[in-house]
Design an enzyme around this catalytic site. Sequence first.
Site, PDB file in Angstrom:
ATOM      1  N   GLY A 283      -3.698   6.028   0.622  1.00  0.00           N
ATOM      2  CA  GLY A 283      -4.915   5.526   1.273  1.00  0.00           C
ATOM      3  C   GLY A 283      -5.729   6.669   1.855  1.00  0.00           C
ATOM      4  O   GLY A 283      -5.185   7.541   2.509  1.00  0.00           O
TER       5      GLY A 283
ATOM      6  N   ASP B 266      -1.762   6.548  -8.614  1.00  0.00           N
ATOM      7  CA  ASP B 266      -2.181   5.654  -7.529  1.00  0.00           C
ATOM      8  C   ASP B 266      -2.083   6.499  -6.254  1.00  0.00           C
ATOM      9  O   ASP B 266      -0.995   6.793  -5.771  1.00  0.00           O
ATOM     10  CB  ASP B 266      -1.212   4.457  -7.492  1.00  0.00           C
TER      11      ASP B 266
ATOM     12  N   GLY C  15      -5.639  -0.574   1.424  1.00  0.00           N
ATOM     13  CA  GLY C  15      -5.973  -1.983   1.282  1.00  0.00           C
ATOM     14  C   GLY C  15      -7.241  -2.249   0.492  1.00  0.00           C
ATOM     15  O   GLY C  15      -7.724  -3.376   0.446  1.00  0.00           O
TER      16      GLY C  15
ATOM     17  N   GLY D 274      -7.571  -1.779  -2.790  1.00  0.00           N
ATOM     18  CA  GLY D 274      -7.279  -2.304  -4.123  1.00  0.00           C
ATOM     19  C   GLY D 274      -6.856  -1.260  -5.153  1.00  0.00           C
ATOM     20  O   GLY D 274      -6.968  -1.514  -6.349  1.00  0.00           O
ATOM     21  N   LYS D 275      -6.342  -0.129  -4.725  1.00  0.00           N
ATOM     22  CA  LYS D 275      -5.902   0.900  -5.682  1.00  0.00           C
ATOM     23  C   LYS D 275      -4.705   0.396  -6.490  1.00  0.00           C
ATOM     24  O   LYS D 275      -4.728   0.433  -7.707  1.00  0.00           O
ATOM     25  CB  LYS D 275      -5.487   2.186  -4.951  1.00  0.00           C
ATOM     26  N   SER D 276      -3.686  -0.092  -5.760  1.00  0.00           N
ATOM     27  CA  SER D 276      -2.481  -0.547  -6.459  1.00  0.00           C
ATOM     28  C   SER D 276      -2.790  -1.780  -7.297  1.00  0.00           C
ATOM     29  O   SER D 276      -2.253  -1.946  -8.391  1.00  0.00           O
ATOM     30  CB  SER D 276      -1.373  -0.849  -5.456  1.00  0.00           C
ATOM     31  N   TYR D 277      -3.671  -2.631  -6.766  1.00  0.00           N
ATOM     32  CA  TYR D 277      -4.062  -3.823  -7.526  1.00  0.00           C
ATOM     33  C   TYR D 277      -4.697  -3.386  -8.840  1.00  0.00           C
ATOM     34  O   TYR D 277      -4.417  -3.931  -9.896  1.00  0.00           O
ATOM     35  CB  TYR D 277      -5.073  -4.628  -6.687  1.00  0.00           C
TER      36      TYR D 277
HETATM   37  N1  ATP Z   1      -9.949  -6.738  -7.084  1.00  0.00           N
HETATM   38  C1  ATP Z   1      -9.147  -7.479  -6.323  1.00  0.00           C
HETATM   39  N2  ATP Z   1      -9.103  -8.826  -6.466  1.00  0.00           N
HETATM   40  C2  ATP Z   1      -8.294  -9.571  -5.680  1.00  0.00           C
HETATM   41  N3  ATP Z   1      -7.485  -9.083  -4.736  1.00  0.00           N
HETATM   42  C3  ATP Z   1      -7.476  -7.768  -4.555  1.00  0.00           C
HETATM   43  C4  ATP Z   1      -8.304  -6.890  -5.335  1.00  0.00           C
HETATM   44  N4  ATP Z   1      -8.095  -5.642  -4.910  1.00  0.00           N
HETATM   45  C5  ATP Z   1      -7.180  -5.721  -3.932  1.00  0.00           C
HETATM   46  N5  ATP Z   1      -6.804  -6.985  -3.709  1.00  0.00           N
HETATM   47  C6  ATP Z   1      -5.840  -7.436  -2.703  1.00  0.00           C
HETATM   48  O1  ATP Z   1      -5.994  -6.641  -1.528  1.00  0.00           O
HETATM   49  C7  ATP Z   1      -4.751  -6.279  -0.978  1.00  0.00           C
HETATM   50  C8  ATP Z   1      -4.621  -4.772  -0.850  1.00  0.00           C
HETATM   51  O2  ATP Z   1      -4.721  -4.172  -2.114  1.00  0.00           O
HETATM   52  P1  ATP Z   1      -3.842  -2.956  -2.587  1.00  0.00           P
HETATM   53  O3  ATP Z   1      -2.415  -3.124  -2.223  1.00  0.00           O
HETATM   54  O4  ATP Z   1      -4.133  -2.726  -4.017  1.00  0.00           O
HETATM   55  O5  ATP Z   1      -4.455  -1.788  -1.682  1.00  0.00           O
HETATM   56  P2  ATP Z   1      -4.224  -0.228  -1.805  1.00  0.00           P
HETATM   57  O6  ATP Z   1      -5.562   0.383  -1.973  1.00  0.00           O
HETATM   58  O7  ATP Z   1      -3.197   0.065  -2.806  1.00  0.00           O
HETATM   59  O8  ATP Z   1      -3.704   0.112  -0.343  1.00  0.00           O
HETATM   60  P3  ATP Z   1      -2.659   1.264   0.106  1.00  0.00           P
HETATM   61  O9  ATP Z   1      -3.451   2.529   0.241  1.00  0.00           O
HETATM   62  O10 ATP Z   1      -2.231   0.790   1.463  1.00  0.00           O
HETATM   63  O11 ATP Z   1      -1.581   1.351  -0.881  1.00  0.00           O
HETATM   64  C9  ATP Z   1      -3.694  -6.870  -1.887  1.00  0.00           C
HETATM   65  O12 ATP Z   1      -3.226  -8.078  -1.301  1.00  0.00           O
HETATM   66  C10 ATP Z   1      -4.416  -7.169  -3.165  1.00  0.00           C
HETATM   67  O13 ATP Z   1      -3.892  -8.296  -3.819  1.00  0.00           O
HETATM   68 MG    MG Z   2      -1.248   0.875  -2.711  1.00  0.00          MG
END
Ligand code: ATP
Ligand code: MG
Length: 732
Positions: free
Chosen positions: A253, A250, A97, A99-102
Amino acid sequence: MENSAVTVAVRVRPLNSREKIENGQQVIFMDNHTTTIHHPDSKQSYSFTYDFSFCSFDKTDPNFASQQVVYEKLARPLLERAFEGFNTCLFAYGQTGSGKSYTMMGYGEEAGMTPRFCEELFSRVTNSQNKDVTCHLEMSYFEVYNEKIHDLLVVKDEQGQKRLPLRVREHPLFGPYVEDLSTNVVSSYADIQGWLELGNKQRATAATGMNDKSSRSHSVFTLVMTQTKTEFVEEEEHDHTITSRINLVDLAGSERCSSAQTSGDRLREGASINKSLLTLGKVISALSEQCQSRKKVFTPYRESVLTWLLKESLGGNSKTAMIATLSPAASNVEETLSTLRYARQARMIINVAKVNEDTNAKLIRELKAEVEKLRAAQMSSQGIEPEKMRLFQQEIAALKAQLTQQEREMAEAHRTWKEKLEQAEKRKREETKELQKAGITFKVDNRLPNLVNLNEDPQLSEMLLYMIKEGQTKVGKRKSESAHDIQLSGALIADEHCVISNVGGTVSITPIKDAKTFVNGNLVSKSTVLHHGDRVILGGDHYFRFNHPVEVHSGKRVSCWTQSGDGHKDFEYAKNELLAAQRAQLEAEIEKARVKAKEEMMQGIQVAKEMAQKELMDQKMLYENKIKALERELEEESERKRLQELNNQRVASKMEELQTAKTLLEQEVNLNKKRLHMEAQATRQAMADHDIRHAKILEALEAEKRKIAEDLEKMQQKMAQKEMHAPKNGSS
Ligand SMILES: Nc1ncnc2c1ncn2[C@@H]1O[C@H](COP(=O)(O)OP(=O)(O)OP(=O)(O)O)[C@@H](O)[C@H]1O
Ligand SMILES: [Mg+2]
């Protein structure tokens, strides 16, 4: 060849809604290259310097790092290096959560680095002024989950069976690779988009119903770019190629890894540990140690699938960048600190990257050198020995022959490129068809009602769209021979699960038998009409939102979602709703059970009471009888006692009489005794008197006796004296 340190960036995201509700305090601050974290408990601050510190916390901040900024600073330089012929790698690391995938893939309008990278790559290729360079691209997309590799671009193998996980192999020259991984030639950005969409839909299908899968899987997107350059030697055209492998990763977590690291129990659990992530940490630490101490340190690449595959990217021939994503909230401070330390360590790694050229390039270089030598010889002296000249020319001819041979092979390869592209196209169509069979639609008919999937991972939410056609849409378990319109997998999906009917724009869902079907959190057992925005859960873990475009347009139903398109929030809403409904149902059931139990208890009590009463009565009677018997006994006893009493009285009076008689007797005895005593005394007195008298007599007698004796003596003495005085003859 050149040394290049791993470029490390960190990025902090805005507070999410949960953190805002919890009144999340911001603990990450960035200033230029420096990131500072304030520990809310210890009140200590820690500062770290990286190549880039991207602050994406507040859009209004003048230093706000948008998706474009992050792309330009971090990914674009890698694109440039890729065009130069270097291998490149970019990976995102951070807690779930964060923001890696973001950052890597992005959401909706906010495209991440991967799509931006591909788009720019193709725009450079097509706009390239240099017509002497042709560029070929191949892509693959796979994920590593539980140490198993799954091709995201292939659904089924040639036999139509579900594909088994793939294996890693090591090529003696090119290093580790995934055996049988599909590589797809792509000739435009649209091609890549198509494949990415297909891959992400596959991820979404595979992740449905598997708790936590997505944040525990690593996804690896690979592009292999082959540039063919034409060079001229002696006015002749010659081709040579440079290849670069681009990995965009990517990662899963990170906290799943660190918590597994700390707890021995979880280490033993096996499945729950992300071995790849754990090994990645070990590899990074070994590599950074090696770069610092300049001594060879064992690097455990082979301990996990991911590190083995990324061996070159991490500690070899690659230009590598890492982006560590952070949550700004105080509640995640420990995780964030560990991510920052991890990133600091990665920054110490130095890779040795080289341009990947084919042998043609070497040949061309040698040829050019020979030609130059010949020219120089010709220029400098006319009198050059004909023998030497002949040797030079021979050398050139030999090199040319080699080059021509190579080029023939290249032409062959070129032909195969075209074939490969056609093949890829065909495969894409097939894969798309395969996915469509599973009910997944690519092209949206925006008048038809539809179900869109919802997933915990925002990246996988709203990836799958199932159209509800006019008439009946049947839903059931996914099987090869199944004819259902929507086919779902999972233990809780029945072979024939439900039917969705669309009659004149009215859509209703009817579960078949007792297949678990929930609408807005409530378990339904009969036909239920669906409206735009309704949440539908099939089998407990397939979450959908129902969309009805006609209802929206006619204004019949306003969407209940304030922010449409955020499937992730929808998922949470639907899940909470289901939980709330289940809780309510459970509570109702508990209440019912409680009431029933109470009734049963009351009944039980009544019966017990009656029984107790009866028992009591019986006992009472028993006691009464006993009492009566006892009374009788008592009466008899008292009669006996009375008689005895009488007897006693009689005895007593007798005793009294006797007592009186006894007293009288005693008195008499006493009297007698006294008399006797007195008599005895008198006797004694008389005796005593007698004795005295007797004694006196005795005394007198004694005295008489003595006097006689004395007289006798005196006479004897006189006689004696007379004798003495008388003559001695005779008569003495
Ligand atoms: N830089 C950013 N600006 C705005 N929203 C963000 C940003 N980074 C992350 N988010 C939001 O935070 C939430 C979680 O982000 P994300 O899915 O990228 O997490 P992750 O690191 O990929 O988690 P996981 O390990 O569970 O895959 C999403 O709803 C995403 O839109
Ligand atoms: Mg992710």
